[in-house]
Design an enzyme around this catalytic site. Structure first.
Site, PDB file in Angstrom:
ATOM      1  N   LYS A  13     -20.694  -6.768 -37.843  1.00 22.33           N
ATOM      2  CA  LYS A  13     -20.762  -8.205 -37.244  1.00 22.33           C
ATOM      3  C   LYS A  13     -19.476  -8.945 -37.534  1.00 22.33           C
ATOM      4  O   LYS A  13     -18.776  -9.757 -36.763  1.00 22.33           O
ATOM      5  CB  LYS A  13     -21.974  -9.069 -37.837  1.00 22.33           C
ATOM      6  CG  LYS A  13     -23.257  -8.489 -37.308  1.00 22.33           C
ATOM      7  CD  LYS A  13     -24.236  -9.565 -37.619  1.00 22.33           C
ATOM      8  CE  LYS A  13     -24.363  -9.801 -39.342  1.00 22.33           C
ATOM      9  NZ  LYS A  13     -24.974  -8.445 -39.807  1.00 22.33           N
ATOM     10  N   ARG A  88     -30.372 -17.543 -39.731  1.00 24.74           N
ATOM     11  CA  ARG A  88     -30.787 -16.446 -40.649  1.00 24.74           C
ATOM     12  C   ARG A  88     -32.371 -16.248 -40.372  1.00 24.74           C
ATOM     13  O   ARG A  88     -32.648 -15.112 -40.534  1.00 24.74           O
ATOM     14  CB  ARG A  88     -30.315 -16.621 -42.133  1.00 24.74           C
ATOM     15  CG  ARG A  88     -30.380 -15.401 -43.015  1.00 24.74           C
ATOM     16  CD  ARG A  88     -30.245 -15.733 -44.434  1.00 24.74           C
ATOM     17  NE  ARG A  88     -31.189 -16.471 -44.729  1.00 24.74           N
ATOM     18  CZ  ARG A  88     -31.184 -17.688 -45.910  1.00 24.74           C
ATOM     19  NH1 ARG A  88     -29.871 -17.921 -46.325  1.00 24.74           N
ATOM     20  NH2 ARG A  88     -32.173 -18.405 -46.012  1.00 24.74           N
ATOM     21  N   ARG A 127     -19.194   3.622 -48.733  1.00 21.76           N
ATOM     22  CA  ARG A 127     -17.996   2.881 -48.905  1.00 21.76           C
ATOM     23  C   ARG A 127     -17.666   3.258 -50.444  1.00 21.76           C
ATOM     24  O   ARG A 127     -18.641   3.280 -51.367  1.00 21.76           O
ATOM     25  CB  ARG A 127     -18.132   1.356 -48.792  1.00 21.76           C
ATOM     26  CG  ARG A 127     -18.288   0.910 -47.553  1.00 21.76           C
ATOM     27  CD  ARG A 127     -18.775  -0.759 -47.386  1.00 21.76           C
ATOM     28  NE  ARG A 127     -19.035  -1.295 -46.176  1.00 21.76           N
ATOM     29  CZ  ARG A 127     -19.743  -2.172 -46.029  1.00 21.76           C
ATOM     30  NH1 ARG A 127     -20.435  -2.911 -46.918  1.00 21.76           N
ATOM     31  NH2 ARG A 127     -19.935  -2.719 -44.774  1.00 21.76           N
ATOM     32  N   ARG A 161     -19.842   0.300 -55.147  1.00 20.83           N
ATOM     33  CA  ARG A 161     -20.390  -1.039 -55.536  1.00 20.83           C
ATOM     34  C   ARG A 161     -21.930  -1.107 -55.703  1.00 20.83           C
ATOM     35  O   ARG A 161     -22.563  -0.138 -55.092  1.00 20.83           O
ATOM     36  CB  ARG A 161     -19.799  -1.982 -55.036  1.00 20.83           C
ATOM     37  CG  ARG A 161     -18.312  -2.688 -54.779  1.00 20.83           C
ATOM     38  CD  ARG A 161     -17.960  -3.579 -53.872  1.00 20.83           C
ATOM     39  NE  ARG A 161     -19.058  -4.184 -53.179  1.00 20.83           N
ATOM     40  CZ  ARG A 161     -19.079  -5.339 -52.270  1.00 20.83           C
ATOM     41  NH1 ARG A 161     -17.660  -5.842 -52.201  1.00 20.83           N
ATOM     42  NH2 ARG A 161     -19.911  -5.945 -51.689  1.00 20.83           N
ATOM     43  N   ARG A 172     -31.742  -4.499 -48.464  1.00 19.58           N
ATOM     44  CA  ARG A 172     -31.101  -5.469 -47.354  1.00 19.58           C
ATOM     45  C   ARG A 172     -31.772  -5.201 -45.973  1.00 19.58           C
ATOM     46  O   ARG A 172     -32.036  -6.273 -45.402  1.00 19.58           O
ATOM     47  CB  ARG A 172     -29.712  -5.352 -47.572  1.00 19.58           C
ATOM     48  CG  ARG A 172     -29.204  -5.609 -48.790  1.00 19.58           C
ATOM     49  CD  ARG A 172     -27.552  -5.233 -48.824  1.00 19.58           C
ATOM     50  NE  ARG A 172     -26.705  -5.981 -47.915  1.00 19.58           N
ATOM     51  CZ  ARG A 172     -25.584  -5.506 -47.684  1.00 19.58           C
ATOM     52  NH1 ARG A 172     -25.142  -4.386 -48.333  1.00 19.58           N
ATOM     53  NH2 ARG A 172     -24.717  -6.204 -46.697  1.00 19.58           N
TER      54      ARG A 172
END
Length: 220
Positions: A13, A88, A127, A161, A172
Site C-alpha cells: 500500500k 481503519r 524481510r 524483525r 496482523r
C-alpha cells in the site's frame, strides 16, 4: 480524485500510494505520517495521541479522525487526496463519509489491493533488516544479499524483525480481517470499490490501479 486505499499488510500500500498520488497529483495521506506530524508539531491531537501511545494503548478513533479531518482541510488537498491506513474500521469509514458530506464532497473510489494470504506471509516473513541502518532492507527470495546475513551496503548484520515473523504476520492478518476488511463491504454498498491484484512488479500494479480508477471514475 478522493481515494481510499485498502489491502492487507504486505500488499504494498505505501509503495503504491506514493506512485498513485504522484500520478494523480494529489497528496498521499497516511495514518503514520499524520501521527508523526501532529506529535512532532505538538498539536492538541498529537499530545492526546502520544499520551495513549506512551501508555501502550491504541489511539481512539476520534483522535485519528480529528487528525485526518484537519489534514484533508489543508489547501493541497482541495483537489483530492489518497488515504492510506485510514479509515481503519467501519466507524472511521462512517465518520469519513459524514465529514465529506458536510463539505459537499464524496469519495471517488476505494482501491482494494488483493494479495493471497500465503503471499503476504512470504513477503513480510522474508524481510531481513540491517542492524546498522534499518533503511537497508533485503528479502531472502526477492532481493537477497550477496552474502547470507550480511548487508550489501554497509556490511552490517541482517536480522528478522520481531514484527516480521510468520506468527506476527498471521496475527496482523487476523486483525485486518476482523477490523479493516469490513470497510470493503461498507464501500461496496456505495458502489465505490475497485479490486485489483497486487501481484507482479510495482509498475505493473500501479498501471493496473490507474486504469481501474479511471474506469471507475468514468462509470461513476
Amino acid at each position: 480524485m478522493r481515494i481510499v486505499l485498502v489491502g492487507p499488510p504486505g500488499a504494498g500500500k505505501g509503495t503504491q500510494a506514493a506512485f498513485l498520488a504522484k500520478n494523480l497529483q494529489i497528496p498521499h495521506i497516511s495514518t503514520g505520517d499524520l501521527f508523526r506530524a501532529n506529535i512532532s508539531q505538538g498539536t492538541e491531537l498529537g499530545k492526546q495521541a502520544k499520551a495513549f501511545m506512551d501508555a501502550g494503548n491504541l489511539v481512539p478513533d476520534e483522535v485519528t479522525i480529528g487528525m485526518a479531518k484537519d489534514r484533508m482541510a489543508q489547501a493541497d488537498a482541495e483537489g483530492g487526496f489518497l488515504l492510506d491506513g485510514f479509515p481503519r474500521n467501519v466507524s472511521q469509514a462512517v465518520a469519513l463519509d459524514e465529514s465529506l458530506k458536510a463539505e459537499g464532497q464524496q469519495l471517488d473510489g476505494v482501491l482494494d489491493l488483493e494479495v493471497p494470504e500465503d503471499e503476504v506471509v512470504k513477503r513480510i516473513a522474508g524481510r531481513r533488516t540491517c542492524r546498522k541502518d534499518s533503511s537497508h532492507v533485503f528479502h531472502v527470495t526477492y532481493s537477497p544479499p550477496e552474502q547470507d546475513g550480511v548487508c550489501d551496503v554497509c556490511g552490517g548484520e541482517l536480522y528478522q524483525r520481531g514484527d516480521d515473523t510468520e506468527e506476527t504476520v498471521r496475527r496482523r492478518l487476523e486483525v485486518y480481517h476482523s477490523e479493516t476488511e469490513p470497510i470493503i463491504d461498507h464501500y461496496k454498498a456505495q458502489g465505490l470499490v475497485v479490486t485489483i491484484s497486487a501481484l507482479g512488479k510495482v509498475e505493473e500494479v500501479t498501471k493496473r490501479a490507474m486504469e481501474a480508477l479511471k474506469k471507475s471514475s468514468a462509470e461513476g
